[in-house]
Design a protein around this motif. Structure first.
Motif, PDB file in Angstrom:
ATOM      1  N   ASN A  31       0.821  -1.297  -0.550  1.00 34.45           N
ATOM      2  CA  ASN A  31      -0.317   0.397  -0.244  1.00 34.45           C
ATOM      3  C   ASN A  31       0.614   1.552   0.266  1.00 34.45           C
ATOM      4  N   CYS A  32       0.031   2.729   0.027  1.00 35.62           N
ATOM      5  CA  CYS A  32       1.015   3.533   0.035  1.00 35.62           C
ATOM      6  C   CYS A  32       0.941   4.809   1.054  1.00 35.62           C
ATOM      7  N   ILE A  33       1.053   5.418   1.642  1.00 39.32           N
ATOM      8  CA  ILE A  33       1.236   6.361   2.094  1.00 39.32           C
ATOM      9  C   ILE A  33       0.837   7.763   1.381  1.00 39.32           C
ATOM     10  N   LEU A  34      -0.259   8.497   2.081  1.00 36.41           N
ATOM     11  CA  LEU A  34      -0.473   9.855   1.112  1.00 36.41           C
ATOM     12  C   LEU A  34       0.689  10.841   1.832  1.00 36.41           C
ATOM     13  N   ASN A  35       0.958  11.762   0.854  1.00 36.43           N
ATOM     14  CA  ASN A  35       2.223  12.614   0.953  1.00 36.43           C
ATOM     15  C   ASN A  35       0.497  14.195   1.534  1.00 36.43           C
ATOM     16  N   THR A  36       1.438  14.591   2.210  1.00 37.79           N
ATOM     17  CA  THR A  36       1.141  16.126   2.826  1.00 37.79           C
ATOM     18  C   THR A  36       1.934  16.598   2.781  1.00 37.79           C
ATOM     19  N   VAL A  37       1.043  18.734   2.954  1.00 37.27           N
ATOM     20  CA  VAL A  37       1.815  19.734   2.829  1.00 37.27           C
ATOM     21  C   VAL A  37       1.264  20.704   4.044  1.00 37.27           C
ATOM     22  N   ARG A  38       2.092  20.059   5.058  1.00 36.92           N
ATOM     23  CA  ARG A  38       2.002  20.807   6.123  1.00 36.92           C
ATOM     24  C   ARG A  38      -0.013  20.320   6.791  1.00 36.92           C
ATOM     25  N   GLY A  39       0.445  18.990   6.793  1.00 35.38           N
ATOM     26  CA  GLY A  39      -1.163  18.458   7.443  1.00 35.38           C
ATOM     27  C   GLY A  39      -2.089  18.028   6.402  1.00 35.38           C
ATOM     28  N   SER A  40      -2.079  18.571   4.975  1.00 34.90           N
ATOM     29  CA  SER A  40      -3.032  18.627   3.916  1.00 34.90           C
ATOM     30  C   SER A  40      -2.473  18.049   2.996  1.00 34.90           C
ATOM     31  N   VAL A  41      -3.013  16.934   2.321  1.00 31.31           N
ATOM     32  CA  VAL A  41      -2.940  16.547   0.596  1.00 31.31           C
ATOM     33  C   VAL A  41      -3.763  17.713   0.022  1.00 31.31           C
ATOM     34  N   LEU A  42      -2.302  17.720  -1.376  1.00 30.05           N
ATOM     35  CA  LEU A  42      -2.275  19.473  -1.740  1.00 30.05           C
ATOM     36  C   LEU A  42      -3.762  19.041  -2.213  1.00 30.05           C
ATOM     37  N   HIS A  43      -4.450  19.963  -2.454  1.00 34.49           N
ATOM     38  CA  HIS A  43      -5.852  20.597  -3.291  1.00 34.49           C
ATOM     39  C   HIS A  43      -7.039  20.051  -2.911  1.00 34.49           C
ATOM     40  N   LEU A  44      -6.981  19.005  -2.123  1.00 31.35           N
ATOM     41  CA  LEU A  44      -8.144  18.471  -1.359  1.00 31.35           C
ATOM     42  C   LEU A  44      -8.687  18.821   0.110  1.00 31.35           C
ATOM     43  N   THR A  45      -9.336  18.842   0.232  1.00 34.17           N
ATOM     44  CA  THR A  45     -10.488  19.074   1.759  1.00 34.17           C
ATOM     45  C   THR A  45     -10.664  17.557   2.397  1.00 34.17           C
ATOM     46  N   PRO A  46     -11.040  17.866   3.471  1.00 37.41           N
ATOM     47  CA  PRO A  46     -11.355  16.414   4.007  1.00 37.41           C
ATOM     48  C   PRO A  46     -12.245  15.587   3.672  1.00 37.41           C
ATOM     49  N   ASP A  47     -13.013  16.133   3.308  1.00 37.74           N
ATOM     50  CA  ASP A  47     -14.065  15.629   2.798  1.00 37.74           C
ATOM     51  C   ASP A  47     -13.663  15.029   1.121  1.00 37.74           C
ATOM     52  N   ASN A  48     -13.107  15.382   0.466  1.00 42.54           N
ATOM     53  CA  ASN A  48     -12.385  15.093  -0.664  1.00 42.54           C
ATOM     54  C   ASN A  48     -11.468  13.889   0.044  1.00 42.54           C
ATOM     55  N   LEU A  49     -10.996  14.182   0.523  1.00 44.79           N
ATOM     56  CA  LEU A  49     -10.165  12.284   0.942  1.00 44.79           C
ATOM     57  C   LEU A  49     -10.926  11.822   1.406  1.00 44.79           C
ATOM     58  N   ARG A  50     -12.479  11.754   2.394  1.00 48.77           N
ATOM     59  CA  ARG A  50     -12.096  10.779   2.161  1.00 48.77           C
ATOM     60  C   ARG A  50     -13.376  10.272   1.743  1.00 48.77           C
ATOM     61  N   LEU A  51     -13.146  10.545   0.310  1.00 51.51           N
ATOM     62  CA  LEU A  51     -13.632   9.610  -1.074  1.00 51.51           C
ATOM     63  C   LEU A  51     -12.155   8.786  -2.123  1.00 51.51           C
ATOM     64  N   LEU A  52     -11.261   8.769  -1.101  1.00 56.72           N
ATOM     65  CA  LEU A  52     -10.473   7.824  -1.695  1.00 56.72           C
ATOM     66  C   LEU A  52     -10.317   6.911  -0.921  1.00 56.72           C
ATOM     67  N   PRO A  53      -9.661   5.752  -1.371  1.00 61.36           N
ATOM     68  CA  PRO A  53      -9.497   4.500  -1.188  1.00 61.36           C
ATOM     69  C   PRO A  53      -7.534   4.462  -0.188  1.00 61.36           C
ATOM     70  N   PHE A  54      -7.886   5.076   1.189  1.00 61.40           N
ATOM     71  CA  PHE A  54      -6.779   5.206   1.760  1.00 61.40           C
ATOM     72  C   PHE A  54      -7.061   5.347   3.229  1.00 61.40           C
ATOM     73  N   GLN A  55      -6.402   4.479   3.510  1.00 61.62           N
ATOM     74  CA  GLN A  55      -6.493   4.504   5.400  1.00 61.62           C
ATOM     75  C   GLN A  55      -4.957   5.109   6.072  1.00 61.62           C
ATOM     76  N   ALA A  56      -3.799   5.708   5.151  1.00 61.69           N
ATOM     77  CA  ALA A  56      -2.760   6.036   6.108  1.00 61.69           C
ATOM     78  C   ALA A  56      -2.269   7.347   5.601  1.00 61.69           C
ATOM     79  N   VAL A  57      -1.764   8.221   6.141  1.00 56.67           N
ATOM     80  CA  VAL A  57      -1.702   9.673   6.061  1.00 56.67           C
ATOM     81  C   VAL A  57       0.218  10.282   6.322  1.00 56.67           C
ATOM     82  N   GLY A  58       1.376  10.855   6.125  1.00 61.95           N
ATOM     83  CA  GLY A  58       1.951  11.002   5.740  1.00 61.95           C
ATOM     84  C   GLY A  58       2.247  12.198   6.835  1.00 61.95           C
TER      85      GLY A  58
END
Length: 401
Positions: A31-58
């Motif tokens: 699997n993979c760990i989502l990269n973030t910029v200062r704790g946020s996935v670039l260009h995505l809100t938390p609601d956008n993020l929850r539509l994606l099939p991921f369980q780990a954030v870096g």
């Protein structure tokens, strides 16, 4: 911190299925760990993020580190509940490292007392004591150990040896100072010197680490060289602990690394491609084996898409493909509208997540070797197949280096 558990779900030596778990949080591997910029996935809100099939954030500490040395600690460490609450990532496994795996400090100066980190106002110094202070405040589920990492391609033998020695000493200090159930991932070094890569792996294995991190971003001139050096380290790691690798992002490199026993990857590649206007078109296994698509992505900057009213990928279930077209995204790029980045990154990450799901299913169904062969043949051609499939005929030898 609760203990992070890793279970190997099959009996393969290298091509393996695993499961990371901590309380109710589960991450199936590879699997993979989502990269973030200062704790946020670039260009995505938390609601956008929850539509994606991921369980780990870096999260990268240097992006949060104060620019002024007299401002200690970062303001976010004062938030009650740790980083999960501060970044609104309660349901995700949270991983911390010091450096951004994409934007490394090229003129890094480290010493026995500190390492250099990049802040938004220049290069600053980070000590081990401060790093552990921040980890205790953020309470991540797992984090990378303090390390003297080398990122330039050429280093002398003495500098590489010193890097391994420092990293091992700092790892010992970290394990002594942190709570017993802290989930520390040991950073493996050795750069491009095989003997030092073996020594780093063998010595780190002796420590009570929860897993291992390997960075091949800046070693070797080709994918083959990077994978060969990576294999040197992997051959000396135990089967019962997870391996996270930076610097391998293309689908072909991911498949090759999975065949060598890598469990986790970063997600810098989907972000870089989205920033360049590219939408992923590849699939792995299942219906992809009868597809005539040979491109990994399409470039939406191309004028040929100005009147193309198809989604990025016809069968894709992501939000972008279900609601927008190639022509509209091309228009957004030309107009420099931010929505273009939102659509592209959400699509690319969705495809990337599904890619790993299909890898796991392929391993489970014992069709991975043939699925990988077909994928590389379709997207890279016959020239890449022999090297990629070497594990079929060459057994792993723990003494190889």
């Amino acid at each position: 911190m609760a203990p992070l558990l890793f279970t190997v779900l099959n009996n393969e030596i290298s091509l393996r299925l695993g499961r990371l778990s901590l309380a109710s949080k589960i991450l199936d591997t590879p699997n993979c760990i989502l990269n973030t910029v200062r704790g946020s996935v670039l260009h995505l809100t938390p609601d956008n993020l929850r539509l994606l099939p991921f369980q780990a954030v870096g999260i990268t500490l240097e992006q949060l580190y104060p620019a002024s040395l007299d401002v200690q600690p970062p303001a976010s460490t004062k938030f009650p509940g740790g980083a999960h609450e501060f970044f609104n990532l309660q349901e995700y496994l949270l991983y911390f490292d010091i450096h951004d795996p994409v934007k490394q400090v090229k003129a890094r100066i480290n010493s026995d007392k500190f390492i250099s980190v990049r802040t938004h106002q220049g290069i600053r110094q980070l000590t081990l004591a401060n790093y552990l202070l921040y980890m205790n405040a953020y309470k991540p589920d797992f984090f990378a150990a303090f390390s003297d990492s080398l990122i330039q391609k050429n280093h002398g033998d003495k500098r590489v040896q010193k890097s391994v020695d420092r990293t091992l000493k700092w790892l010992d200090d970290t394990l002594d100072r942190m709570e017993e159930d802290a989930n520390v991932f040991g950073m493996l070094g050795g750069h491009n010197i095989r003997e030092e890569r073996v020594r780093s792996a063998q010595e780190t294995v002796k420590r009570n680490v929860a897993g291992f991190v390997l960075n091949v971003s800046d070693i070797g001139d080709t994918s083959e060289e990077r994978l060969d050096l990576l294999r040197t380290s992997l051959n000396h790691l135990p089967q019962e602990k997870p391996r996270l690798v930076y610097g391998l992002g293309t689908p072909g490199d991911i498949l090759r690394a999975v065949s060598e026993g890598v469990d986790l990857f970063d997600t810098s590649y989907p972000s870089e491609m989205a920033d360049n206007g590219h939408a992923f078109t590849f699939k792995f296994a299942t219906d992809s084996n009868v597809s005539d698509v040979t491109t990994l992505s399409i470039n939406l900057w191309d004028k040929s898409f100005a009147r193309d009213f198809q989604p990025f990928v016809t069968s894709c279930e992501c939000h972008a493909c279900q609601n927008y077209t190639r022509a509209y995204t091309h228009h957004l790029l030309i107009a420099h509208e931010m929505l273009a980045s939102v659509l592209l990154i959400s699509h690319n990450l969705f495809v990337y997540g599904r890619f790993f799901e299909r890898i796991r299913n392929s391993i489970k169904m014992k069709t991975f070797d043939e699925d990988m062969r077909q994928f590389l043949l379709r997207h890279e051609g016959q020239a890449q197949i022999e090297h990629s499939m070497k594990h079929d005929v060459e057994p792993k030898r723990k003494t190889d280096y």
